[in-house]
Design an enzyme around this catalytic site. Structure first.
Site, PDB file in Angstrom:
ATOM      1  N   ASN A   1       0.875  -1.173   0.000  1.00  0.00           N
ATOM      2  CA  ASN A   1       0.000   0.000   0.000  1.00  0.00           C
ATOM      3  C   ASN A   1       0.911   1.221   0.000  1.00  0.00           C
ATOM      4  O   ASN A   1       1.486   1.562   1.026  1.00  0.00           O
ATOM      5  CB  ASN A   1      -0.898  -0.014   1.249  1.00  0.00           C
ATOM      6  CG  ASN A   1      -1.708   1.264   1.389  1.00  0.00           C
ATOM      7  OD1 ASN A   1      -1.839   2.022   0.436  1.00  0.00           O
ATOM      8  ND2 ASN A   1      -2.246   1.495   2.579  1.00  0.00           N
TER       9      ASN A   1
ATOM     10  N   HIS B   1      -9.547   1.469   4.687  1.00  0.00           N
ATOM     11  CA  HIS B   1      -8.283   1.594   5.427  1.00  0.00           C
ATOM     12  C   HIS B   1      -8.501   2.536   6.610  1.00  0.00           C
ATOM     13  O   HIS B   1      -9.238   3.518   6.506  1.00  0.00           O
ATOM     14  CB  HIS B   1      -7.195   2.140   4.493  1.00  0.00           C
ATOM     15  CG  HIS B   1      -5.824   2.051   5.073  1.00  0.00           C
ATOM     16  ND1 HIS B   1      -5.365   2.951   5.997  1.00  0.00           N
ATOM     17  CD2 HIS B   1      -4.829   1.157   4.876  1.00  0.00           C
ATOM     18  CE1 HIS B   1      -4.134   2.612   6.345  1.00  0.00           C
ATOM     19  NE2 HIS B   1      -3.779   1.526   5.676  1.00  0.00           N
TER      20      HIS B   1
ATOM     21  N   GLY C   1       2.106   2.050  10.658  1.00  0.00           N
ATOM     22  CA  GLY C   1       3.066   3.140  10.505  1.00  0.00           C
ATOM     23  C   GLY C   1       3.757   3.524  11.803  1.00  0.00           C
ATOM     24  O   GLY C   1       4.384   4.581  11.891  1.00  0.00           O
TER      25      GLY C   1
END
Ligand code: PEP
Length: 257
Positions: A13, A99, A177
């Site tokens: 992604n 998402h 992340g």
């Protein structure tokens, strides 16, 4: 992974990274370091403007291309939006839906996710449906309830026939992340629970065949351990998918004999 019953899918992604002009150099670099993907399908999900370049550049590498979002309407007066059939017309195969960044920053809800899942399936795309709990929800001990609700809402009204094209990505929000990966046991437990929800909704055969990915700081170091979990059938990879050598190492982990 369980290669006997379902496909392993390693999907990158790219989020809002990578210029159209950077796609071909990335593909060339990946080609130079990439192992043969015998056991898994590899996908790159890219920003809309990168898609034509990605389809061209990844064809030779047999890497499928996905979008990161779509509009749930078929066509019409929706300035700035992109419909599912436009993606299909380009040659896009997958689309990420729901998402957590879209839920967090763009107000997507379980209801809009469900509409997008239907739009994707109707047009012939394979949705990668993201679900995941926040840190607060995990600490409150309501992870499985939250996931259960998200999965049921996303799949509401989806037929058993169409379910064969749905991929689920379990992405704990606190691991995206952040460099903080769920342990293999935590990720495996939730992916197993997701399969249980699908079993309740569609029966054992379909549940056994559905690909369930883990996403959240998956990288070249932790991929093998995560993929060793029986209910984790691949990964949705953000940061590490932007670095050809790291992405190639994750593909290699999915293709170990
Ligand atoms: C993601 O964006 O879906 C993701 C898992 O990102 P990262 O791998 O960077 O945590």
């Amino acid at each position: 992974m369980n290669r006997k019953y379902r496909k392993t899918i390693i999907a990158g992604n790219w989020k809002m990274n990578m210029l159209p002009s950077q796609v071909k150099p990335f593909a060339d670099e990946l080609k130079a370091v990439s192992p043969r993907a015998k056991w898994c399908e590899t996908v790159i999900c890219a920003p809309f403007v990168d898609l034509p370049a990605a389809i061209k550049a990844f064809k030779e590498l047999r890497i499928s291309v996905g979008a990161e979002n779509l509009n749930e309407n078929e066509k019409g007066a929706y300035t700035g939006e992109v419909a599912a059939n436009m993606l299909v017309d380009l040659g896009v195969k997958y689309v990420i839906i729901g998402h957590s960044e879209r839920r967090q920053y763009y107000g997507e809800t379980d209801f809009s996710v469900n509409k997008k899942v239907h739009a994707a399936l109707e047009a012939g795309l394979q949705p990668i449906v993201c679900v995941g709990e926040s840190l607060e929800e995990r600490e409150m001990g309501i992870t499985l309830e939250r996931i259960n609700l998200q999965v049921k809402a996303a799949l509401s009204g989806v037929s058993a026939e169409k379910m064969r094209r749905v991929v689920i990505a379990y992405e704990p929000i606190w691991a995206i992340g952040t460099g903080r990966t769920a342990t293999a046991e935590q990720a495996g437990e939730v992916c197993g629970a997701i399969r249980g929800v699908i079993r309740d909704l569609y029966g054992a055969r379909i549940a056994r065949a559905v690909t369930i990915q883990y996403g959240g700081s998956m990288n070249d170091k932790n991929a093998a351990e995560l993929l060793a979990q029986p209910d984790i059938d691949g990964g949705l990879i953000g940061g590490a998918s932007l670095v050809p050598a790291k992405f190639a190492a994750i593909i290699a982990a999915a293709n170990q004999e």
